[in-house]
Design a protein around this motif. Structure first.
Motif, PDB file in Angstrom:
ATOM      1  N   HIS A 159     -10.996  24.322 -14.147  1.00  0.00           N
ATOM      2  CA  HIS A 159      -9.600  24.428 -13.732  1.00  0.00           C
ATOM      3  C   HIS A 159      -8.657  24.497 -14.933  1.00  0.00           C
ATOM      4  CE1 HIS A 159      -9.836  24.347  -9.401  1.00  0.00           C
ATOM      5  NE2 HIS A 159     -10.839  23.496  -9.521  1.00  0.00           N
ATOM      6  N   GLN A 160      -8.974  23.742 -15.967  1.00  0.00           N
ATOM      7  CA  GLN A 160      -8.146  23.803 -17.175  1.00  0.00           C
ATOM      8  C   GLN A 160      -8.223  25.190 -17.815  1.00  0.00           C
ATOM      9  OE1 GLN A 160      -9.781  20.594 -19.481  1.00  0.00           O
ATOM     10  NE2 GLN A 160      -8.878  19.020 -18.178  1.00  0.00           N
ATOM     11  N   LEU A 161      -9.426  25.736 -17.873  1.00  0.00           N
ATOM     12  CA  LEU A 161      -9.594  27.074 -18.456  1.00  0.00           C
ATOM     13  C   LEU A 161      -8.894  28.136 -17.616  1.00  0.00           C
ATOM     14  CD1 LEU A 161     -13.314  26.837 -19.586  1.00  0.00           C
ATOM     15  CD2 LEU A 161     -11.309  26.969 -21.075  1.00  0.00           C
ATOM     16  N   LYS A 162      -8.981  28.005 -16.294  1.00  0.00           N
ATOM     17  CA  LYS A 162      -8.276  28.959 -15.416  1.00  0.00           C
ATOM     18  C   LYS A 162      -6.780  28.949 -15.710  1.00  0.00           C
ATOM     19  CE  LYS A 162     -11.351  28.578 -11.452  1.00  0.00           C
ATOM     20  NZ  LYS A 162     -11.457  28.103 -10.067  1.00  0.00           N
ATOM     21  N   ASN A 163      -6.225  27.756 -15.885  1.00  0.00           N
ATOM     22  CA  ASN A 163      -4.793  27.657 -16.185  1.00  0.00           C
ATOM     23  C   ASN A 163      -4.456  28.324 -17.512  1.00  0.00           C
ATOM     24  OD1 ASN A 163      -4.208  26.298 -13.807  1.00  0.00           O
ATOM     25  ND2 ASN A 163      -4.418  24.274 -14.732  1.00  0.00           N
ATOM     26  N   GLU A 164      -5.312  28.155 -18.500  1.00  0.00           N
ATOM     27  CA  GLU A 164      -5.074  28.794 -19.800  1.00  0.00           C
ATOM     28  C   GLU A 164      -5.144  30.311 -19.670  1.00  0.00           C
ATOM     29  OE1 GLU A 164      -4.070  27.499 -22.822  1.00  0.00           O
ATOM     30  OE2 GLU A 164      -3.786  25.725 -21.565  1.00  0.00           O
ATOM     31  N   ILE A 165      -6.138  30.793 -18.944  1.00  0.00           N
ATOM     32  CA  ILE A 165      -6.288  32.247 -18.758  1.00  0.00           C
ATOM     33  C   ILE A 165      -5.061  32.806 -18.042  1.00  0.00           C
ATOM     34  CG2 ILE A 165      -7.641  34.022 -17.570  1.00  0.00           C
ATOM     35  CD1 ILE A 165     -10.114  32.100 -18.101  1.00  0.00           C
ATOM     36  N   LYS A 166      -4.615  32.116 -17.018  1.00  0.00           N
ATOM     37  CA  LYS A 166      -3.417  32.560 -16.286  1.00  0.00           C
ATOM     38  C   LYS A 166      -2.186  32.544 -17.181  1.00  0.00           C
ATOM     39  CE  LYS A 166      -5.035  31.183 -11.723  1.00  0.00           C
ATOM     40  NZ  LYS A 166      -4.883  30.209 -10.617  1.00  0.00           N
TER      41      LYS A 166
END
Length: 166
Positions: free
Chosen positions: A71-78
């Motif tokens: 979830h943290q990585l998804k937020n960074e990608i977004k």
């Protein structure tokens, strides 16, 4: 007037450079995201296949960490305006299949799964180091990756104490 087209070209080149950079960082983060999906699924499978309560707890905690990391990585990608990948990788699926087969035929399957976990954690640290060291990351992304890497290194130290249990 002659300067104006030059400024537009320079601005367009800067935009292209920024777009390539964000796409490049996003691609690296997506690779890491897939590996986290793979690890989460692998840890869940390992937790289902062990009887030892300490190992089960360890594997469940690692699966939860990987879920949170995802979830943290998804937020960074977004934050880069990119789309996060969904699902596990083909190689991760194959690895879990092999772990499942191996656990059924190896005499001490808990030890084999623990060895796989250790191998996987070491590979994760290398993956994080590659991205952290080879990419000029924004501070927020660098912080997220360093925190996750530190967590993995800590889990790797913890798993050493479980080798006696397996």
């Amino acid at each position: 007037m002659t300067n104006r087209p030059h400024l537009k070209i320079k601005s367009a080149n800067q935009n292209i450079t920024i777009m390539k950079y964000t796409e490049q960082v996003s691609n690296k983060l997506n690779e890491l995201l897939k590996k986290n999906y793979d690890a989460e699924a692998g840890y869940k499978q390992a937790a289902e296949n062990v009887k030892n309560s300490q190992l089960k707890s360890y594997f469940e905690n690692r699966a939860k960490d990987r879920y949170d990391f995802g979830h943290q990585l998804k937020n960074e990608i977004k934050s880069f305006g990119q789309e996060p990948d969904k699902g596990t990788s083909i190689s991760g699926d194959a690895h879990r299949f092999w772990m499942n087969i191996k656990s059924k035929f190896v005499a001490n399957d808990e030890e084999a799964m623990l060895e796989e976990a250790i191998r996987g954690e070491k590979a994760f640290v290398e993956n994080y180091n590659e991205i952290i060291n080879e990419t000029n990351l924004p501070p927020s992304t660098s912080s997220v990756l360093k925190t996750q890497k530190d967590n993995v290194e800590s889990a790797l130290k913890d798993v050493k104490s479980l080798e006696i249990v397996a």
